[in-house]
Design a protein around this motif. Structure first.
Motif, PDB file in Angstrom:
ATOM      1  N   ALA A 159      71.412  14.418 -59.544  1.00 39.60           N
ATOM      2  CA  ALA A 159      70.061  13.911 -59.357  1.00 39.60           C
ATOM      3  C   ALA A 159      69.431  13.540 -60.692  1.00 39.60           C
ATOM      4  O   ALA A 159      69.739  14.129 -61.725  1.00 39.60           O
ATOM      5  CB  ALA A 159      69.202  14.956 -58.639  1.00 39.60           C
ATOM      6  N   GLU A 160      68.531  12.564 -60.665  1.00 42.95           N
ATOM      7  CA  GLU A 160      67.789  12.159 -61.855  1.00 42.95           C
ATOM      8  C   GLU A 160      66.504  12.976 -61.989  1.00 42.95           C
ATOM      9  O   GLU A 160      65.868  13.312 -60.994  1.00 42.95           O
ATOM     10  CB  GLU A 160      67.419  10.676 -61.798  1.00 42.95           C
ATOM     11  CG  GLU A 160      68.599   9.738 -61.878  1.00 42.95           C
ATOM     12  CD  GLU A 160      68.148   8.278 -61.896  1.00 42.95           C
ATOM     13  OE1 GLU A 160      66.917   8.057 -61.773  1.00 42.95           O
ATOM     14  OE2 GLU A 160      69.003   7.397 -62.023  1.00 42.95           O
ATOM     15  N   VAL A 161      66.141  13.286 -63.225  1.00 44.04           N
ATOM     16  CA  VAL A 161      64.885  13.943 -63.545  1.00 44.04           C
ATOM     17  C   VAL A 161      64.188  13.093 -64.602  1.00 44.04           C
ATOM     18  O   VAL A 161      64.826  12.644 -65.558  1.00 44.04           O
ATOM     19  CB  VAL A 161      65.121  15.375 -64.092  1.00 44.04           C
ATOM     20  CG1 VAL A 161      63.805  16.053 -64.398  1.00 44.04           C
ATOM     21  CG2 VAL A 161      65.943  16.193 -63.117  1.00 44.04           C
ATOM     22  N   THR A 162      62.892  12.850 -64.446  1.00 47.39           N
ATOM     23  CA  THR A 162      62.126  12.101 -65.445  1.00 47.39           C
ATOM     24  C   THR A 162      61.361  13.069 -66.339  1.00 47.39           C
ATOM     25  O   THR A 162      60.622  13.925 -65.850  1.00 47.39           O
ATOM     26  CB  THR A 162      61.133  11.141 -64.777  1.00 47.39           C
ATOM     27  OG1 THR A 162      61.856  10.217 -63.951  1.00 47.39           O
ATOM     28  CG2 THR A 162      60.342  10.364 -65.825  1.00 47.39           C
ATOM     29  N   ILE A 163      61.581  12.938 -67.642  1.00 47.88           N
ATOM     30  CA  ILE A 163      60.854  13.728 -68.640  1.00 47.88           C
ATOM     31  C   ILE A 163      60.283  12.748 -69.652  1.00 47.88           C
ATOM     32  O   ILE A 163      61.030  12.094 -70.383  1.00 47.88           O
ATOM     33  CB  ILE A 163      61.771  14.751 -69.335  1.00 47.88           C
ATOM     34  CG1 ILE A 163      62.392  15.710 -68.304  1.00 47.88           C
ATOM     35  CG2 ILE A 163      61.015  15.524 -70.397  1.00 47.88           C
ATOM     36  CD1 ILE A 163      63.382  16.695 -68.905  1.00 47.88           C
ATOM     37  N   ASP A 164      58.941  12.619 -69.687  1.00 52.94           N
ATOM     38  CA  ASP A 164      58.285  11.602 -70.518  1.00 52.94           C
ATOM     39  C   ASP A 164      58.907  10.238 -70.200  1.00 52.94           C
ATOM     40  O   ASP A 164      58.956   9.855 -69.040  1.00 52.94           O
ATOM     41  CB  ASP A 164      58.377  11.966 -72.001  1.00 52.94           C
ATOM     42  CG  ASP A 164      57.651  13.263 -72.335  1.00 52.94           C
ATOM     43  OD1 ASP A 164      56.712  13.614 -71.593  1.00 52.94           O
ATOM     44  OD2 ASP A 164      58.023  13.913 -73.327  1.00 52.94           O
ATOM     45  N   ASP A 165      59.424   9.532 -71.221  1.00 54.44           N
ATOM     46  CA  ASP A 165      60.028   8.221 -70.971  1.00 54.44           C
ATOM     47  C   ASP A 165      61.516   8.311 -70.616  1.00 54.44           C
ATOM     48  O   ASP A 165      62.154   7.278 -70.386  1.00 54.44           O
ATOM     49  CB  ASP A 165      59.889   7.332 -72.217  1.00 54.44           C
ATOM     50  CG  ASP A 165      58.448   7.006 -72.560  1.00 54.44           C
ATOM     51  OD1 ASP A 165      57.616   6.950 -71.632  1.00 54.44           O
ATOM     52  OD2 ASP A 165      58.154   6.814 -73.763  1.00 54.44           O
ATOM     53  N   ALA A 166      62.055   9.509 -70.591  1.00 54.42           N
ATOM     54  CA  ALA A 166      63.498   9.674 -70.436  1.00 54.42           C
ATOM     55  C   ALA A 166      63.901   9.877 -68.976  1.00 54.42           C
ATOM     56  O   ALA A 166      63.169  10.483 -68.188  1.00 54.42           O
ATOM     57  CB  ALA A 166      63.987  10.864 -71.258  1.00 54.42           C
ATOM     58  N   VAL A 167      65.085   9.384 -68.651  1.00 52.68           N
ATOM     59  CA  VAL A 167      65.755   9.714 -67.396  1.00 52.68           C
ATOM     60  C   VAL A 167      66.879  10.681 -67.745  1.00 52.68           C
ATOM     61  O   VAL A 167      67.743  10.370 -68.576  1.00 52.68           O
ATOM     62  CB  VAL A 167      66.320   8.460 -66.706  1.00 52.68           C
ATOM     63  CG1 VAL A 167      67.133   8.843 -65.479  1.00 52.68           C
ATOM     64  CG2 VAL A 167      65.182   7.520 -66.308  1.00 52.68           C
ATOM     65  N   ALA A 178      63.418  20.915 -66.647  1.00 53.54           N
ATOM     66  CA  ALA A 178      63.972  19.997 -65.651  1.00 53.54           C
ATOM     67  C   ALA A 178      64.018  20.717 -64.312  1.00 53.54           C
ATOM     68  O   ALA A 178      64.700  21.722 -64.162  1.00 53.54           O
ATOM     69  CB  ALA A 178      65.368  19.546 -66.063  1.00 53.54           C
ATOM     70  N   GLU A 179      63.273  20.215 -63.338  1.00 53.34           N
ATOM     71  CA  GLU A 179      63.149  20.913 -62.061  1.00 53.34           C
ATOM     72  C   GLU A 179      64.422  20.842 -61.236  1.00 53.34           C
ATOM     73  O   GLU A 179      64.689  21.711 -60.419  1.00 53.34           O
ATOM     74  CB  GLU A 179      61.972  20.346 -61.263  1.00 53.34           C
ATOM     75  CG  GLU A 179      60.627  20.602 -61.916  1.00 53.34           C
ATOM     76  CD  GLU A 179      59.481  20.053 -61.110  1.00 53.34           C
ATOM     77  OE1 GLU A 179      58.333  20.284 -61.494  1.00 53.34           O
ATOM     78  OE2 GLU A 179      59.752  19.394 -60.087  1.00 53.34           O
ATOM     79  N   ALA A 180      65.187  19.777 -61.418  1.00 57.54           N
ATOM     80  CA  ALA A 180      66.415  19.624 -60.638  1.00 57.54           C
ATOM     81  C   ALA A 180      67.611  19.768 -61.562  1.00 57.54           C
ATOM     82  O   ALA A 180      67.674  19.143 -62.602  1.00 57.54           O
ATOM     83  CB  ALA A 180      66.456  18.262 -59.957  1.00 57.54           C
ATOM     84  N   THR A 181      68.516  20.641 -61.214  1.00 56.82           N
ATOM     85  CA  THR A 181      69.783  20.721 -61.929  1.00 56.82           C
ATOM     86  C   THR A 181      70.835  20.031 -61.095  1.00 56.82           C
ATOM     87  O   THR A 181      70.541  19.405 -60.088  1.00 56.82           O
ATOM     88  CB  THR A 181      70.180  22.193 -62.181  1.00 56.82           C
ATOM     89  OG1 THR A 181      70.220  22.873 -60.935  1.00 56.82           O
ATOM     90  CG2 THR A 181      69.176  22.863 -63.102  1.00 56.82           C
ATOM     91  N   ALA A 199      73.931  17.549 -70.239  1.00 58.61           N
ATOM     92  CA  ALA A 199      73.011  16.579 -69.645  1.00 58.61           C
ATOM     93  C   ALA A 199      73.152  15.222 -70.323  1.00 58.61           C
ATOM     94  O   ALA A 199      73.492  15.132 -71.504  1.00 58.61           O
ATOM     95  CB  ALA A 199      71.566  17.059 -69.761  1.00 58.61           C
ATOM     96  N   GLN A 200      72.875  14.175 -69.546  1.00 58.53           N
ATOM     97  CA  GLN A 200      72.747  12.826 -70.081  1.00 58.53           C
ATOM     98  C   GLN A 200      71.267  12.492 -70.169  1.00 58.53           C
ATOM     99  O   GLN A 200      70.518  12.703 -69.216  1.00 58.53           O
ATOM    100  CB  GLN A 200      73.452  11.817 -69.175  1.00 58.53           C
ATOM    101  CG  GLN A 200      73.225  10.366 -69.578  1.00 58.53           C
ATOM    102  CD  GLN A 200      73.890   9.389 -68.634  1.00 58.53           C
ATOM    103  OE1 GLN A 200      75.118   9.293 -68.590  1.00 58.53           O
ATOM    104  NE2 GLN A 200      73.099   8.655 -67.863  1.00 58.53           N
TER     105      GLN A 200
END
Length: 355
Positions: A159-167, A178-181, A199-200
């Motif tokens: 799953a993708e997680v968005t943190i600031d401008d990052a995916v 990150a809420e989803a691992t 992580a990527q």
């Protein structure tokens, strides 16, 4: 992936290593993966001065590779002990087969994790449909309490997680904030045996993100697309400014990592800020609690001393190459059209520490 070097270095990973500078930059060496039309990989772990980052003990980075020129990835059946392989692709497709009976496709956005445990063999071949191959192959050392587990294989869509401008895609362990691992369809995670993260992280041109880190972990930042601006923060809130790197124009407390460089961050740091300049950025973040165990790596084996490595090689050569016992420690890989890899010759002296 196999280590196909014909004269693989023996490496003893010590239980403790000095932390060194706040951000240690590790450069890659090119290693051909195969014969005359070999696909080259860029290897940053292990190397002198840094053999592990947490339990991560092997980092190969490859591509983007034109398969019509290189021939792609063709890695015949080969053995592993005492480790997990983590396959992560940016582009292309690879078929995985192993002696535990698994057959799976490695594709972008999904992780294939193989736990070798007491012993397994597997093959990896890029598919005929693949025209470009690009990704990383990582190994995780198993702690002594778990290194003799029965071998098994797992596949998970991430799953993708968005943190600031990052995916962000967390493909192993967990990342603070990150809420989803990493997940499978039934919400179970792939198996890990020591505290770690993989992580990527992707940023658009001009983007930036603050990534929380576990301060009990040491971390590595492998740049696939870059350069990337890096600022690291210690627990006391002060920002480290590694003087050996090139400062970015907008701040005196940041540095740049170039493509294929691996930046090592020791324990005690609570976060990292990543900045993209005028081009997109893609970084692989690895990290974990310092491993704390001495281990010996040679070819595709991880053990604890010279005698174990010698015995692993003897069994592979006798049982699989010599066909004395195809159902032995390493089993056999069904469906691969070709012979397994023969192990290189061992050094003429006992395997010794190399730091």
């Amino acid at each position: 992936m196999s280590n196909l070097e014909r004269d693989p270095a023996e490496v003893v990973c010590p239980a403790e290593e000095p932390a060194g500078p706040a951000l240690q930059v590790l450069t890659a060496r090119d290693v051909p993966l195969g014969g005359p039309r070999a696909m080259n990989v860029r290897r940053t772990l292990p190397q002198r001065g840094r053999t592990t980052i947490g339990a991560w003990c092997f980092v190969d980075h490859y591509g983007p590779d034109d398969v019509t020129v290189s021939g792609g990835m063709v890695v015949p059946p080969h053995p592993h002990t005492g480790l997990q392989t983590v396959s992560w692709l940016f582009d292309g497709e690879i078929e995985h087969r192993d002696s535990a009976g698994s057959r799976a496709m490695v594709r972008p956005g999904a992780v294939n994790l193989m736990t070798a445990g007491r012993g397994i063999s597997h093959s990896e071949v890029s598919t005929p449909e693949t025209t470009r191959l690009h990704g990383v192959q990582l190994w995780v050392a198993l702690p002594d309490a778990s290194r003799n587990v029965a071998p098994f294989f797992e596949h998970a869509e991430i799953a993708e997680v968005t943190i600031d401008d990052a995916v962000v895609r967390v493909f192993a362990g967990s990342l603070p904030g990150a809420e989803a691992t990493l997940r499978q369809a039934h919400d179970s995670t792939v198996s890990i045996f020591s505290p770690l993260v993989g992580a990527q992280i992707e940023l658009p041109a001009g983007g930036e993100a603050w990534i929380d880190l576990d301060p009990a972990f040491e971390h590595g930042l492998l740049v696939d697309l870059g350069p990337v601006g890096v600022t690291i923060a210690a627990l006391d809130g002060e920002v480290d400014d590694p003087g050996q790197l090139v400062p970015l124009a907008e701040t005196g407390h940041a540095a740049t990592l170039a493509r294929s460089e691996l930046g090592y961050v020791p324990v005690g740091h609570e976060g990292v800020r990543l900045r993209a300049a005028d081009a997109p950025v893609r970084v692989i973040l690895i990290g974990g609690a310092p491993f704390g165990e001495e281990l010996v790596m040679w070819w595709n084996f991880i053990g604890r001393d010279n005698d174990e490595i010698v015995e692993f090689r003897r069994q592979w050569q006798a049982d699989v190459i010599g066909r004395d016992n195809p159902d032995g420690r390493f089993g056999s890989v069904d469906g691969y059209d070709g012979p397994p890899l023969s192990a290189p010759d061992l050094p003429t002296v006992r395997l010794k520490p190399r730091r």
